[in-house]
Design a protein around this motif. Sequence first.
Motif, short mmCIF file in Angstrom:
data_model
loop_
_atom_site.label_atom_id
_atom_site.label_comp_id
_atom_site.label_asym_id
_atom_site.label_seq_id
_atom_site.Cartn_x
_atom_site.Cartn_y
_atom_site.Cartn_z
N ARG A 397 0.80 -1.22 0.00
CA ARG A 397 0.00 0.00 0.00
C ARG A 397 0.84 1.28 0.00
N THR A 401 0.38 4.84 -2.33
CA THR A 401 0.19 6.19 -1.79
C THR A 401 1.37 7.09 -2.15
N LEU A 459 -1.86 8.76 6.40
CA LEU A 459 -3.30 8.62 6.64
C LEU A 459 -3.86 7.30 6.14
N PHE A 460 -3.38 6.83 4.99
CA PHE A 460 -4.03 5.68 4.35
C PHE A 460 -3.08 4.54 3.98
#
Length: 637
Positions: A397, A401, A459-460
């Motif tokens: 991930r 991002t 954040l993600f």
Amino acid sequence: MDNQKLAQLIVENLGGENNISNLTNCITRLRIDLKSRSNVDLEALKQLEGILSVIDQGTIQIVLGPGKVTKVANEIHENTTISVDVEEEEDNSEFDMASDTKASYKAKQTSMFQQLFRHIGNIFVPIVPGLVASGLMLGIANLITNLANPDAGMLDPSVLETDWFMLLSAIGNLLFGSLGVFVGINTAREFGGTMVLGGIAGLLIYAPVLGDVGSLSLFGIDLNLSSGLGGLLGVIAAAYLFTQIEKFTRKRMADSLDLVFTPLITVMVGSLITIVIIQPLAGLLMDGITWFLVDIMLQTGGILGGYVLAATFLPLVTVGMHQGLIPVHLELINQYGSTTLLPILAMAGGGQVGAMIAIYIKAENKRLKNTVASVLPVGFLGIGEPLIYGVSLPLGRPFITACLGAGFGGAFLSLFSVGAITVGPSGVVLIPLIADNKYLLYIIGLLISYAGGFILTYLFGYKEEMVEKLYGKETEKAEKTKAPAQQEEIIISSPLSGELRPLNELSDEVFATESVGRGIAIFPSEGKLYAPADGKVTTVFPTGHAIGITMDNGMELLLHLGLDTVEIKDNVFEVNVTKGEEVKKGRLLCTFDMEAIAGKGFERISPIVITNSDDYTEIATVNHKQIEAGDKLFTVK
């Protein structure tokens, strides 16, 4: 004694590096061929701390044990001129995962387009240092020119007329003025042709005489000639054509005539085809690429096009296709004086840097934090592969991002048309090469990409659960390492079917004396090797003859198929697992051709060894003569 000192003493006691004709490392030992025995002190070697055993069987074998042997071999390779066949071992280095991840992605480059871009990379990468040096010199000259501008009033304008300034500019332009020659030479070398003929192909594309002639008539067809038509893509195509013509001609040419007529035919036929076919087609292709990137993506697309280009660049990097853009950058520089594409794509590395900072702040795993701390400095310098392959891509991930965050920097730079005067570096190193004094705008774009990658990843893009899949929980790992001392017994299954034999019956002294650990040998009746327990594959020797597994409780197992089988170079062993892979008991690790091993004169009896056997109070082997794969082999306390 550290590994560097041990490596130094090994070389010294073997008579020095000039006395070593060949050095390779197996999974447990160094194998050394010597030129002379006169200055060799084997007894001194045996006394060195860290050496388990020294065996003299014509070839000197120095037993160091799994893991340590590779580190010592690396030290010999790095500190001497000795060429060492080195196997990569897992040593908790941040670059182990990076190299393994990179290798897995590079191994997938099998399509025609991916292979094409790999060839292009091999052609241009050797030229990049020269491009950087020349570009920096032109950057210095550009800075002096700007400071000498009457509006700036910082330098006397007469400095631009000095011999030193003209010499600086001339040297900076040398490579760019003859770039086609170098590309042609490297293309010929890449495809197995004569390099000077490739250089002639490069000269042909940029020959001023083409512009002077203007047009030719061939079979009633008027051909428009132009110097530089097709650019560097035309040079690559022409040099490749020259190589193929040369190979075709040489196969059919008498040896006595080869030196004269093969190069003559190559240049004459190749030049004609280049002028008539390659230049026009390459010109159309280059115009099409330039139109799409500049007119469509940047001018029409604007900030959206800049965002997309920056955000999608790193996936190209992972499969090596980014090198294919080098000739595009150079053609843009040739046409417009700078490439606005390069600074935008450089934002991709900025997004990675921002993501690394976010991971470092959020991560609880110490190993991951150490990895990030090690690779982050080179990320600022524009070297992104350790960050990509070592951290973001394995985690998954954060890679996404980081790409999305980088797009914001690309969008900003596209808004102000920030360009670079040459190719090569990125990150902060690209700052001196920014065109038209837009240094501050580039720095702002870089900061935006840092911030974008940081915010989206923070954040993600990051959860601690991602790390546990790679490294495991640190607290759990520590508890598991201590577990064997607390458990009543550990059961290890047999990885092979066959006849059991004690290690002391083996002809290999290293295993017979249990120098690398206690265990048992199996004379296999079937060419299949299975996982004897749940664990992680920590070693896969390149030949496939040896596999190391570390169990979840910390026990280290070495599964060695045959004796001296490291010398078998044929595809006798077919490994079904990769280093770092988690396996369950009974998983098929490898198949092997028993008859081929015996037919090549090697013993197929296979040692199964617990390499950290000193950590256990008792290792008991079952009292059977025959055993089947999966049956109980060891009971360990």
